[in-house]
Design an enzyme around this catalytic site. Structure first.
Site, short mmCIF file in Angstrom:
data_model
loop_
_atom_site.label_atom_id
_atom_site.label_comp_id
_atom_site.label_asym_id
_atom_site.label_seq_id
_atom_site.Cartn_x
_atom_site.Cartn_y
_atom_site.Cartn_z
N VAL A 68 10.87 -5.32 -11.73
CA VAL A 68 9.65 -5.39 -12.54
C VAL A 68 9.81 -6.29 -13.75
O VAL A 68 8.80 -6.73 -14.33
CB VAL A 68 9.20 -3.98 -12.98
CG1 VAL A 68 8.83 -3.13 -11.78
CG2 VAL A 68 10.26 -3.30 -13.84
N ASN A 107 5.93 3.27 -13.06
CA ASN A 107 6.89 4.34 -13.24
C ASN A 107 8.33 3.85 -13.45
O ASN A 107 9.15 4.58 -14.01
CB ASN A 107 6.85 5.27 -12.01
CG ASN A 107 8.00 6.24 -11.97
OD1 ASN A 107 8.04 7.22 -12.71
ND2 ASN A 107 8.97 5.95 -11.10
N SER A 150 7.02 8.92 -22.02
CA SER A 150 8.00 10.00 -22.16
C SER A 150 7.71 10.77 -23.44
O SER A 150 7.18 10.21 -24.41
CB SER A 150 9.43 9.43 -22.24
OG SER A 150 10.35 10.44 -22.60
N TYR A 182 15.08 3.44 -25.66
CA TYR A 182 14.20 4.11 -24.70
C TYR A 182 12.93 4.62 -25.39
O TYR A 182 11.81 4.42 -24.90
CB TYR A 182 14.96 5.27 -24.06
CG TYR A 182 14.22 5.99 -22.97
CD1 TYR A 182 14.08 5.43 -21.70
CD2 TYR A 182 13.68 7.25 -23.19
CE1 TYR A 182 13.41 6.11 -20.69
CE2 TYR A 182 13.02 7.94 -22.19
CZ TYR A 182 12.90 7.36 -20.94
OH TYR A 182 12.22 8.03 -19.93
N ALA A 183 13.09 5.25 -26.55
CA ALA A 183 11.94 5.76 -27.29
C ALA A 183 11.00 4.64 -27.71
O ALA A 183 9.78 4.78 -27.63
CB ALA A 183 12.42 6.54 -28.52
N ALA A 184 11.57 3.52 -28.15
CA ALA A 184 10.74 2.38 -28.54
C ALA A 184 9.93 1.86 -27.37
O ALA A 184 8.73 1.55 -27.49
CB ALA A 184 11.62 1.26 -29.12
N SER A 185 10.56 1.77 -26.20
CA SER A 185 9.86 1.26 -25.02
C SER A 185 8.73 2.20 -24.61
O SER A 185 7.64 1.75 -24.25
CB SER A 185 10.83 1.05 -23.86
OG SER A 185 11.32 2.28 -23.33
N LYS A 186 8.97 3.49 -24.66
CA LYS A 186 7.97 4.45 -24.22
C LYS A 186 6.84 4.61 -25.23
O LYS A 186 5.68 4.81 -24.85
CB LYS A 186 8.64 5.80 -23.93
CG LYS A 186 9.62 5.76 -22.76
CD LYS A 186 8.96 5.30 -21.46
CE LYS A 186 9.88 5.39 -20.27
NZ LYS A 186 9.23 5.01 -19.00
N ILE A 194 12.42 16.38 -17.29
CA ILE A 194 12.18 16.57 -15.87
C ILE A 194 13.50 16.48 -15.11
O ILE A 194 14.34 15.61 -15.41
CB ILE A 194 11.19 15.52 -15.32
CG1 ILE A 194 9.93 15.47 -16.19
CG2 ILE A 194 10.84 15.81 -13.87
CD1 ILE A 194 9.15 16.76 -16.26
#
Length: 246
Positions: A63, A89, A141, A154-158, A187
């Site tokens: 992607v 996703n 997320s 990860y938090a920045a991307s989400k 999850i």
């Protein structure tokens, strides 16, 4: 709630949440384009979908590669005739405290989790705008809402996915296309199973509903948002987290 006659493209559908989304939408009647960089596992998902008597095909796709995404989307349109539903996703983690984080780990997470959403959405929108119909669901997320130590990339991307989705929702609502976000909590997937035990315990202690979330919990939310029952819902974030973040 039926998706008969709809064609769905789901990224990161070889395993975990993406795979369960693919199966759930197939159960609702949609044919499925299964896109993942893990092509062999994507083909396994296809075989499971075919047992549900739905048409499916696997596509190897990175992607973060703009040209590859556009070529793959064009091929999907040729194979299936259209794309009605896009579920972004695909995602990865490269966890580390910021003081120790390598630049390549920051760049990799952002390129897949965020630029990947941009690439796929832009490629699919060309076709959705022509048909004046579309349903887009982006998987963010709970970490994008509340943050988490050791996951700044990860938090920045989400978190960015949420702002991106709200902006695109405003751009294309008049063309019959909705854009919504699901923000999963903790999850039980291969990705979260790799977390250290103390991290898992910390998450569980924050969840009022005393269990881990399941991929099916997320898939059911996606199935609702892409159905006709949700045609007046756009630009929203659906939190599926057992009350972990309210």
């Amino acid at each position: 709630m039926t998706l008969e006659g709809r064609i769905s493209l789901i990224t990161g559908a070889a395993q975990g949440i993406g795979k369960e989304i693919a199966l759930e939408l197939a159960r609702a009647g949609s044919d499925i384009a299964v896109a993942d960089i893990l092509f062999d596992k994507a083909e396994e998902t296809v075989r499971e979908i075919e047992t549900l008597k739905r048409r499916a095909k696997a596509y190897g796709m990175d992607v973060s590669d703009t040209d590859e995404v556009h070529q793959t989307v064009n091929q999907i349109n040729e194979d299936f005739g259209k794309i009605d539903i896009l579920v972004n996703n695909a995602g990865i983690t490269r966890d580390s405290l910021l003081i120790r984080m390598k630049r390549e780990d920051w760049d990799k997470v952002l390129s897949i989790n965020l630029t990947g959403v941009f690439n796929c959405t832009q490629a699919v929108l060309r076709w959705m705008l022509k048909q004046r119909y579309g349903r887009i669901v982006n998987i963010a997320s709970v970490v994008g809402l509340m943050g988490n130590a050791g996951q700044s990339n990860y938090a920045a991307s989400k978190a960015a996915i949420i702002g991106f989705s709200k902006s695109i929702a405003r751009e294309i609502a008049s063309r019959g296309i909705t854009v919504n976000v699901i923000a999963p909590g903790y999850i039980d997937t291969p990705m979260t199973q790799r977390l250290p035990d103390e991290v898992k315990k910390g998450f569980l202690n924050q969840i009022p509903i005393p269990r881990l979330g399941l991929p099916q919990d997320i898939a059911k939310g996606v199935a609702f948002l892409v159905s006709d029952d949700a045609e007046y819902i756009t630009g929203q974030v659906l939190n599926i987290n057992g009350g972990m973040y309210m």
